[in-house]
Design a protein around this motif. Structure first.
Motif, PDB file in Angstrom:
ATOM      1  N   ALA A 182      14.343  69.506  42.288  1.00 45.42           N
ATOM      2  CA  ALA A 182      15.607  70.256  42.238  1.00 45.42           C
ATOM      3  C   ALA A 182      16.345  70.079  43.565  1.00 45.42           C
ATOM      4  O   ALA A 182      15.760  70.221  44.635  1.00 45.42           O
ATOM      5  CB  ALA A 182      15.325  71.729  41.968  1.00 45.42           C
ATOM      6  N   ASP A 183      17.624  69.756  43.481  1.00 44.35           N
ATOM      7  CA  ASP A 183      18.443  69.461  44.653  1.00 44.35           C
ATOM      8  C   ASP A 183      19.228  70.701  45.061  1.00 44.35           C
ATOM      9  O   ASP A 183      20.166  71.104  44.371  1.00 44.35           O
ATOM     10  CB  ASP A 183      19.388  68.305  44.305  1.00 44.35           C
ATOM     11  N   VAL A 184      18.852  71.311  46.187  1.00 42.76           N
ATOM     12  CA  VAL A 184      19.483  72.547  46.649  1.00 42.76           C
ATOM     13  C   VAL A 184      20.986  72.372  46.823  1.00 42.76           C
ATOM     14  O   VAL A 184      21.763  73.311  46.601  1.00 42.76           O
ATOM     15  CB  VAL A 184      18.836  73.027  47.974  1.00 42.76           C
ATOM     16  N   SER A 185      21.425  71.183  47.188  1.00 38.73           N
ATOM     17  CA  SER A 185      22.862  70.963  47.415  1.00 38.73           C
ATOM     18  C   SER A 185      23.674  71.102  46.128  1.00 38.73           C
ATOM     19  O   SER A 185      24.895  71.228  46.173  1.00 38.73           O
ATOM     20  CB  SER A 185      23.105  69.586  48.042  1.00 38.73           C
ATOM     21  N   LYS A 186      23.009  71.103  44.973  1.00 39.12           N
ATOM     22  CA  LYS A 186      23.692  71.262  43.685  1.00 39.12           C
ATOM     23  C   LYS A 186      23.749  72.717  43.228  1.00 39.12           C
ATOM     24  O   LYS A 186      24.274  73.031  42.164  1.00 39.12           O
ATOM     25  CB  LYS A 186      22.992  70.440  42.589  1.00 39.12           C
ATOM     26  N   ALA A 187      23.200  73.619  44.035  1.00 40.98           N
ATOM     27  CA  ALA A 187      23.173  75.035  43.668  1.00 40.98           C
ATOM     28  C   ALA A 187      24.574  75.637  43.722  1.00 40.98           C
ATOM     29  O   ALA A 187      25.425  75.189  44.501  1.00 40.98           O
ATOM     30  CB  ALA A 187      22.241  75.808  44.599  1.00 40.98           C
ATOM     31  N   VAL A 188      24.797  76.651  42.922  1.00 35.64           N
ATOM     32  CA  VAL A 188      26.069  77.370  42.932  1.00 35.64           C
ATOM     33  C   VAL A 188      26.312  77.922  44.330  1.00 35.64           C
ATOM     34  O   VAL A 188      25.444  78.569  44.917  1.00 35.64           O
ATOM     35  CB  VAL A 188      26.048  78.530  41.913  1.00 35.64           C
TER      36      VAL A 188
END
Length: 197
Positions: A182-188
Motif C-alpha cells: 500500500a502506497d501512503v502517498s495515495k492516501a486521502v
C-alpha cells in the motif's frame, strides 16, 4: 453494509497507522467524509451539521484504528465507523443521510456487539469511550423524519456481513485481501510534500 474498497482505502489505512502522516491523513479523511455526507443532507440543514460531522468523523478515526489493532479487517473496521455514524444520524433523525435502513440498525450493532460493548458504544451513544472529553458539537435534530423514515442513500439486505464492492464492480463478502505494498502517498489528504516533512 455495502462498502466500496480499493487501493486508496488501504493507502489511507497505512497512513493512519504511520505517525509522521497520521494527522494529515486524519484531516483529509474527515474533510472527505463530511463533504460526502453533507451532500446527502437536506440542503436546508447541511450547514448546521458540519461542525458536528467534523468532530464525529475525527473521533471515529480512533475507533477505526482500535478495531484494526483488535484484528478486524480493513473493511470491518471501516464498517464499524460507518455504523457509528449511522447511529448518530438516526439519533438526530437525519434519515436522508443514512446508509442503512433504520430497521437494520440493531442487526448491524449485534454483528459487532463484542467490540461495541467493550468500548461502551450503543445506538444511543455511538462513540462510547471514543467520544471527545468535551463531547460533540450540538446540531439541530429532525426527529419527525423518524416517524416515516426516508433514506434514499440506504441499501438494505446487507446486515448479515460486510459486503465490499471492488473497483471492478464485483461484490465480495468480507472484503479484499490487503496488499503488501500500500502506497501512503495515495492516501486521502496525503501528498509527497507531507512525506518529505
Amino acid at each position: 453494509m455495502k462498502l466500496r474498497q480499493n487501493a486508496r482505502h488501504f493507502a489511507s489505512r497505512k497512513a493512519l497507522e504511520t505517525p509522521v502522516v497520521r494527522s494529515v491523513a486524519t484531516s483529509g479523511l474527515v474533510r472527505m467524509h463530511t463533504k460526502i455526507f453533507l451532500g446527502k443532507a437536506d440542503p436546508e440543514h447541511a450547514d448546521d451539521r458540519k461542525e458536528r460531522l467534523d468532530a464525529l468523523f475525527d473521533a471515529t478515526m480512533d475507533s477505526y484504528l482500535k478495531a484494526l489493532q483488535e484484528g478486524y479487517s480493513e473493511a470491518e473496521a471501516r464498517e464499524i465507523t460507518h455504523i457509528q455514524a449511522n447511529f448518530d444520524f438516526y439519533n438526530h433523525g437525519w434519515t436522508e443521510m443514512m446508509e442503512i435502513p433504520t430497521d437494520e440498525l440493531e442487526a448491524h450493532y449485534d454483528r459487532y456487539g463484542e467490540f461495541f460493548e467493550r468500548w461502551d458504544i450503543t445506538i444511543d451513544d455511538p462513540l462510547g469511550q471514543f467520544a471527545p472529553p468535551e463531547g460533540l458539537p450540538e446540531a439541530p435534530s429532525t426527529p419527525e423524519r423518524l416517524e416515516d423514515p426516508e433514506h434514499p442513500h440506504a441499501e438494505g439486505g446487507f446486515a448479515d456481513d460486510v459486503y465490499v464492492e471492488t473497483e471492478d464492480g464485483e461484490l465480495v463478502v468480507g472484503g479484499r485481501a490487503e496488499p503488501d505494498d500500500a502506497d501512503v502517498s495515495k492516501a486521502v489528504g496525503v501528498d509527497d510534500d507531507d512525506l518529505e516533512d
